[in-house]
Motif scaffolding. Structure first.
Motif, PDB file in Angstrom:
ATOM      1  N   ALA A  71       1.028  -1.082  -0.125  1.00  0.00           N
ATOM      2  CA  ALA A  71      -0.006   0.099  -0.310  1.00  0.00           C
ATOM      3  C   ALA A  71       0.716   1.218  -0.015  1.00  0.00           C
ATOM      4  CB  ALA A  71      -1.022   0.048   1.425  1.00  0.00           C
ATOM      5  N   HIS A  72       0.046   2.439  -0.167  1.00  0.00           N
ATOM      6  CA  HIS A  72       0.760   3.741  -0.343  1.00  0.00           C
ATOM      7  C   HIS A  72      -0.074   4.665   0.199  1.00  0.00           C
ATOM      8  CE1 HIS A  72       3.031   2.077  -3.937  1.00  0.00           C
ATOM      9  NE2 HIS A  72       4.018   2.890  -3.443  1.00  0.00           N
ATOM     10  N   VAL A  73       0.324   5.623   1.312  1.00  0.00           N
ATOM     11  CA  VAL A  73      -0.231   6.456   1.885  1.00  0.00           C
ATOM     12  C   VAL A  73       0.170   7.846   1.541  1.00  0.00           C
ATOM     13  CG1 VAL A  73      -0.775   4.754   3.955  1.00  0.00           C
ATOM     14  CG2 VAL A  73       1.387   6.264   3.693  1.00  0.00           C
ATOM     15  N   MET A  74      -0.616   8.683   1.983  1.00  0.00           N
ATOM     16  CA  MET A  74      -0.302  10.261   1.569  1.00  0.00           C
ATOM     17  C   MET A  74       0.123  10.787   2.846  1.00  0.00           C
ATOM     18  SD  MET A  74      -2.663  13.284   0.333  1.00  0.00           S
ATOM     19  CE  MET A  74      -2.953  12.707  -1.552  1.00  0.00           C
ATOM     20  N   GLU A  82       3.286  12.362  10.855  1.00  0.00           N
ATOM     21  CA  GLU A  82       2.658  11.520  10.047  1.00  0.00           C
ATOM     22  C   GLU A  82       1.100  11.394  10.556  1.00  0.00           C
ATOM     23  OE1 GLU A  82       4.037   7.392   8.736  1.00  0.00           O
ATOM     24  OE2 GLU A  82       2.845   7.012  10.600  1.00  0.00           O
ATOM     25  N   PRO A  83       0.383  11.783   9.403  1.00  0.00           N
ATOM     26  CA  PRO A  83      -1.014  11.768   9.941  1.00  0.00           C
ATOM     27  C   PRO A  83      -1.781  10.506  10.680  1.00  0.00           C
ATOM     28  CG  PRO A  83      -0.668  12.156   7.671  1.00  0.00           C
ATOM     29  CD  PRO A  83       0.572  11.623   8.117  1.00  0.00           C
ATOM     30  N   PRO A  84      -2.346  10.742  11.688  1.00  0.00           N
ATOM     31  CA  PRO A  84      -3.065   9.701  12.472  1.00  0.00           C
ATOM     32  C   PRO A  84      -3.616   8.616  11.765  1.00  0.00           C
ATOM     33  CG  PRO A  84      -3.590  11.728  13.416  1.00  0.00           C
ATOM     34  CD  PRO A  84      -3.088  11.999  12.149  1.00  0.00           C
ATOM     35  N   ALA A  85      -4.171   8.850  10.560  1.00  0.00           N
ATOM     36  CA  ALA A  85      -4.971   7.662   9.913  1.00  0.00           C
ATOM     37  C   ALA A  85      -3.678   6.732   9.203  1.00  0.00           C
ATOM     38  CB  ALA A  85      -5.506   8.240   8.612  1.00  0.00           C
ATOM     39  N   VAL A  86      -2.657   7.196   9.076  1.00  0.00           N
ATOM     40  CA  VAL A  86      -1.683   6.317   8.483  1.00  0.00           C
ATOM     41  C   VAL A  86      -1.231   5.106   9.492  1.00  0.00           C
ATOM     42  CG1 VAL A  86       0.923   6.130   7.644  1.00  0.00           C
ATOM     43  CG2 VAL A  86      -0.755   8.045   6.997  1.00  0.00           C
ATOM     44  N   ALA A  87      -1.009   5.533  10.701  1.00  0.00           N
ATOM     45  CA  ALA A  87      -0.604   4.417  11.838  1.00  0.00           C
ATOM     46  C   ALA A  87      -1.740   3.637  11.667  1.00  0.00           C
ATOM     47  CB  ALA A  87      -0.646   5.161  13.193  1.00  0.00           C
ATOM     48  N   GLY A 102       4.522  11.971  -0.763  1.00  0.00           N
ATOM     49  CA  GLY A 102       4.004  13.089  -0.778  1.00  0.00           C
ATOM     50  C   GLY A 102       2.644  13.482  -1.497  1.00  0.00           C
ATOM     51  N   ARG A 103       2.122  14.442  -1.305  1.00  0.00           N
ATOM     52  CA  ARG A 103       0.737  14.661  -1.815  1.00  0.00           C
ATOM     53  C   ARG A 103       0.960  14.307  -3.621  1.00  0.00           C
ATOM     54  NH1 ARG A 103      -1.928  20.520  -2.064  1.00  0.00           N
ATOM     55  NH2 ARG A 103      -3.559  20.119  -3.463  1.00  0.00           N
ATOM     56  N   PHE A 104       1.675  15.090  -4.274  1.00  0.00           N
ATOM     57  CA  PHE A 104       1.902  15.106  -5.652  1.00  0.00           C
ATOM     58  C   PHE A 104       2.500  13.806  -6.133  1.00  0.00           C
ATOM     59  CE2 PHE A 104       1.557  19.664  -4.558  1.00  0.00           C
ATOM     60  CZ  PHE A 104       0.408  20.029  -5.091  1.00  0.00           C
ATOM     61  N   GLU A 105       3.148  13.032  -5.348  1.00  0.00           N
ATOM     62  CA  GLU A 105       3.712  11.754  -5.638  1.00  0.00           C
ATOM     63  C   GLU A 105       2.474  10.817  -5.817  1.00  0.00           C
ATOM     64  OE1 GLU A 105       8.124  11.207  -4.013  1.00  0.00           O
ATOM     65  OE2 GLU A 105       6.663  12.011  -2.630  1.00  0.00           O
ATOM     66  N   PHE A 106       1.529  11.028  -4.739  1.00  0.00           N
ATOM     67  CA  PHE A 106       0.933  10.109  -4.476  1.00  0.00           C
ATOM     68  C   PHE A 106      -0.377  10.220  -5.519  1.00  0.00           C
ATOM     69  CE2 PHE A 106      -3.595   8.678  -2.886  1.00  0.00           C
ATOM     70  CZ  PHE A 106      -3.142   7.693  -2.075  1.00  0.00           C
ATOM     71  N   ALA A 128      -5.915  11.043   4.670  1.00  0.00           N
ATOM     72  CA  ALA A 128      -6.677   9.816   4.916  1.00  0.00           C
ATOM     73  C   ALA A 128      -6.759   9.091   3.501  1.00  0.00           C
ATOM     74  CB  ALA A 128      -8.000  10.072   5.532  1.00  0.00           C
ATOM     75  N   ASN A 129      -5.895   9.294   2.535  1.00  0.00           N
ATOM     76  CA  ASN A 129      -6.041   8.516   1.517  1.00  0.00           C
ATOM     77  C   ASN A 129      -5.202   7.115   1.391  1.00  0.00           C
ATOM     78  OD1 ASN A 129      -7.315  10.497  -0.260  1.00  0.00           O
ATOM     79  ND2 ASN A 129      -5.891  11.927   0.325  1.00  0.00           N
ATOM     80  N   LEU A 130      -5.346   6.351   0.786  1.00  0.00           N
ATOM     81  CA  LEU A 130      -4.862   4.875   0.982  1.00  0.00           C
ATOM     82  C   LEU A 130      -5.031   4.153  -0.526  1.00  0.00           C
ATOM     83  CD1 LEU A 130      -3.490   2.723   2.513  1.00  0.00           C
ATOM     84  CD2 LEU A 130      -5.861   1.917   3.132  1.00  0.00           C
ATOM     85  N   LEU A 131      -3.770   3.848  -1.141  1.00  0.00           N
ATOM     86  CA  LEU A 131      -3.805   3.305  -2.541  1.00  0.00           C
ATOM     87  C   LEU A 131      -3.363   1.751  -2.205  1.00  0.00           C
ATOM     88  CD1 LEU A 131      -3.807   3.558  -5.554  1.00  0.00           C
ATOM     89  CD2 LEU A 131      -1.508   4.279  -5.475  1.00  0.00           C
TER      90      LEU A 131
END
Length: 145
Positions: A71-74, A82-87, A102-106, A128-131
């Motif tokens: 997975a990839h996170v923004m 690090e955003p709380p959603a990522v943990a 980073g945002r634009f890499e995501f 809170a985005n997740l790929l």
């Protein structure tokens, strides 16, 4: 009648047509889904009102329906925590690797021709985005988890 808790017809159709290496984007309510997704991806909107439905809730259902390879996170700009959603995502996805972008890499990663499905949520958390990258089904298993 299906014996799975995942019942959304559009999501089921997209996942059934996806294979190993296909990607699924779980987008928060801030994500520019009309411009930062793959050309061939189906988009499903689950954003009824702010805060209902969040990415974590959708992730929990998907993890019982598909194997996740990675997975990839923004994340925010360098130096921001690090955003709380990522943990939360790292915990749920372990032992699968989770890479921060980073945002634009995501956005660039989400524009991949491998993106099969975008699920737009009403998650109001920042970044809170997740790929997800779909993995392979282990031999002899009926469900991935």
């Amino acid at each position: 009648m299906l014996l799975t808790e995942l019942l959304h017809p559009g999501i089921l159709e997209s996942l059934a047509g996806s294979g190993h290496g296909a990607r699924v984007l779980l987008a928060d309510g801030h994500y520019p889904a009309s411009t930062a997704t793959g050309e061939w991806a189906r988009t499903v909107h689950l954003n009824l009102r702010p805060g209902l439905l969040d990415v974590t809730t959708v992730l929990d259902v998907l993890l019982r329906a598909i194997p996740v390879e990675s997975a990839h996170v923004m994340v925010g700009p360098e130096g921001e925590p690090e955003p709380p959603a990522v943990a939360e995502y790292r915990s749920r996805l372990a032992p699968a690797p989770v890479e921060a972008l980073g945002r634009f890499e995501f956005y660039d990663a989400a524009r991949s021709p491998d993106l099969a499905l975008t699920i737009v949520t009403a998650d109001i958390r920042t970044y809170a985005n997740l790929l997800l990258t779909i993995g392979v089904r282990a031999e002899g298993t009926l469900t991935p988890r």
